[in-house]
Design a protein around this motif. Structure first.
Motif, mmCIF file in Angstrom:
data_model
loop_
_atom_site.group_PDB
_atom_site.id
_atom_site.type_symbol
_atom_site.label_atom_id
_atom_site.label_comp_id
_atom_site.label_asym_id
_atom_site.label_seq_id
_atom_site.Cartn_x
_atom_site.Cartn_y
_atom_site.Cartn_z
ATOM 1 N N UNK A 95 0.838 -1.201 0.000
ATOM 2 C CA UNK A 95 0.000 0.000 0.000
ATOM 3 C C UNK A 95 0.880 1.261 0.000
ATOM 4 N N UNK A 96 1.486 1.587 -1.142
ATOM 5 C CA UNK A 96 2.461 2.692 -1.189
ATOM 6 C C UNK A 96 1.925 4.023 -0.688
ATOM 7 N N UNK A 97 0.673 4.365 -1.010
ATOM 8 C CA UNK A 97 0.155 5.657 -0.568
ATOM 9 C C UNK A 97 0.078 5.720 0.956
ATOM 10 N N UNK A 98 -0.443 4.670 1.590
ATOM 11 C CA UNK A 98 -0.510 4.646 3.053
ATOM 12 C C UNK A 98 0.896 4.648 3.663
ATOM 13 N N UNK A 99 1.826 3.980 2.988
ATOM 14 C CA UNK A 99 3.211 3.965 3.483
ATOM 15 C C UNK A 99 3.812 5.365 3.436
ATOM 16 N N UNK A 100 3.567 6.096 2.332
ATOM 17 C CA UNK A 100 4.085 7.464 2.237
ATOM 18 C C UNK A 100 3.473 8.351 3.321
ATOM 19 N N UNK A 101 2.187 8.190 3.574
ATOM 20 C CA UNK A 101 1.537 8.985 4.618
ATOM 21 C C UNK A 101 2.168 8.705 5.979
ATOM 22 N N UNK A 102 2.412 7.431 6.270
ATOM 23 C CA UNK A 102 3.023 7.094 7.560
ATOM 24 C C UNK A 102 4.445 7.640 7.657
ATOM 25 N N UNK A 103 5.241 7.532 6.590
ATOM 26 C CA UNK A 103 6.631 8.010 6.624
ATOM 27 C C UNK A 103 6.665 9.521 6.824
ATOM 28 N N UNK A 104 5.836 10.250 6.082
ATOM 29 C CA UNK A 104 5.813 11.706 6.220
ATOM 30 C C UNK A 104 5.332 12.102 7.609
ATOM 31 N N UNK A 105 4.329 11.405 8.126
ATOM 32 C CA UNK A 105 3.816 11.715 9.468
ATOM 33 C C UNK A 105 4.886 11.502 10.530
ATOM 34 N N UNK B 168 8.110 11.490 10.090
ATOM 35 C CA UNK B 168 9.174 12.485 9.918
ATOM 36 C C UNK B 168 8.788 13.820 10.545
ATOM 37 N N UNK B 169 7.544 14.239 10.339
ATOM 38 C CA UNK B 169 7.099 15.497 10.931
ATOM 39 C C UNK B 169 7.067 15.416 12.456
ATOM 40 N N UNK B 170 6.601 14.291 12.983
ATOM 41 C CA UNK B 170 6.580 14.134 14.443
ATOM 42 C C UNK B 170 7.994 14.163 14.996
ATOM 43 N N UNK C 234 8.465 17.517 17.034
ATOM 44 C CA UNK C 234 8.145 17.188 18.428
ATOM 45 C C UNK C 234 9.331 16.520 19.119
ATOM 46 N N UNK C 235 9.772 15.389 18.567
ATOM 47 C CA UNK C 235 10.779 14.595 19.273
ATOM 48 C C UNK C 235 12.120 15.314 19.365
ATOM 49 N N UNK C 236 12.611 15.850 18.233
ATOM 50 C CA UNK C 236 13.921 16.519 18.249
ATOM 51 C C UNK C 236 13.944 17.721 19.188
ATOM 52 N N UNK C 237 12.939 18.637 19.159
ATOM 53 C CA UNK C 237 12.964 19.732 20.140
ATOM 54 C C UNK C 237 12.921 19.270 21.588
ATOM 55 N N UNK C 238 12.140 18.210 21.873
ATOM 56 C CA UNK C 238 12.079 17.707 23.246
ATOM 57 C C UNK C 238 13.439 17.155 23.672
ATOM 58 N N UNK C 239 14.107 16.426 22.773
ATOM 59 C CA UNK C 239 15.429 15.874 23.111
ATOM 60 C C UNK C 239 16.426 16.998 23.363
#
Length: 211
Positions: free
Chosen positions: A86-96, A98-100, A104-109
């Motif tokens: 399911x490439x489209x769902x995979x792209x959505x998960x990867x982009x999501x 990456x944004x998180x 979120x994660x990098x600033x908290x660290x």
């Protein structure tokens, strides 16, 4: 009765006295730059030299190439097996994700690392930061197991271990190792001989000028 000297003789006497006084003052050794063989360039100094001499800079290009090869292999495999991937769902998960990570994660660290640097003494800063990073990775990785996501009451082989207890044991081992490193550093620092203080250039006496 002494006769007064004429102006020319008086000037000669003063010149000889000044020459003798200058000869009595020891000359300072001349500071010369180290000689470099012909055809060789002098070593660079400053941040640029430190960056060029860093061994990590040699691994950037190989790591960059390997990383993009892995991405290319994963993308081609996902597109070649589109029915299951399911490439489209995979792209959505990867982009999501990456944004998180970036928002979120990098600033908290970074914020936690900065706070630990302000609160923890310098001798314990490195071990505490490492233990905190490892603890965060362990908790994030084991959180689905701890929450028992995917557990099936009808199948005793799914999530059969006491994951909450195991997470606590792993975190205890991580922080015990960090504490051991801190104690070892403190003993080494206490038993190290004191370093003699180097005199600062401003404290050296200035040479006296000839009168």
């Amino acid at each position: 009765m002494n006769e007064p000297l004429n102006p020319d003789a008086e000037a000669d006497v003063r010149g000889e006295a000044a020459t003798e006084a200058a000869a009595a003052v020891p000359a300072r050794p001349a500071v010369t730059a180290p000689a470099h063989p012909a055809g060789t360039a002098t070593a660079a100094t400053g941040p640029a030299a430190a960056h060029d001499a860093s061994p990590r800079s040699r691994w950037f290009i190989p790591a960059f190439i390997v990383g993009w090869l892995v991405i290319w292999y994963g993308a081609t495999r996902a597109l070649g097996n589109a029915r299951d991937s399911h490439p489209f769902a995979l792209v959505v998960h990867v982009v999501t994700f990456d944004l998180v990570h970036d928002l979120v994660l990098a600033p908290v660290v970074l914020l936690v690392g900065w706070a630990l640097g302000r609160m923890v003494p310098p001798i314990a800063r490195g071990p505490v930061r490492a233990a905190a990073a490892i603890s965060a990775i362990v908790v994030v990785f084991a959180y689905p197991l701890w929450r028992r996501w995917g557990h099936r009451p009808t199948n005793s082989s799914t999530l059969p271990l006491p994951y909450a207890r195991n997470i606590v044991l792993v975190l205890a081992l991580v922080w015990l190792a960090a504490a051991a490193v801190v104690v070892t550093r403190a003993r080494h620092h206490r038993n190290a001989p004191p370093q003699p203080a180097e005199p600062s250039p401003s404290s050296s006496p200035a040479p006296s000028s000839p009168a």
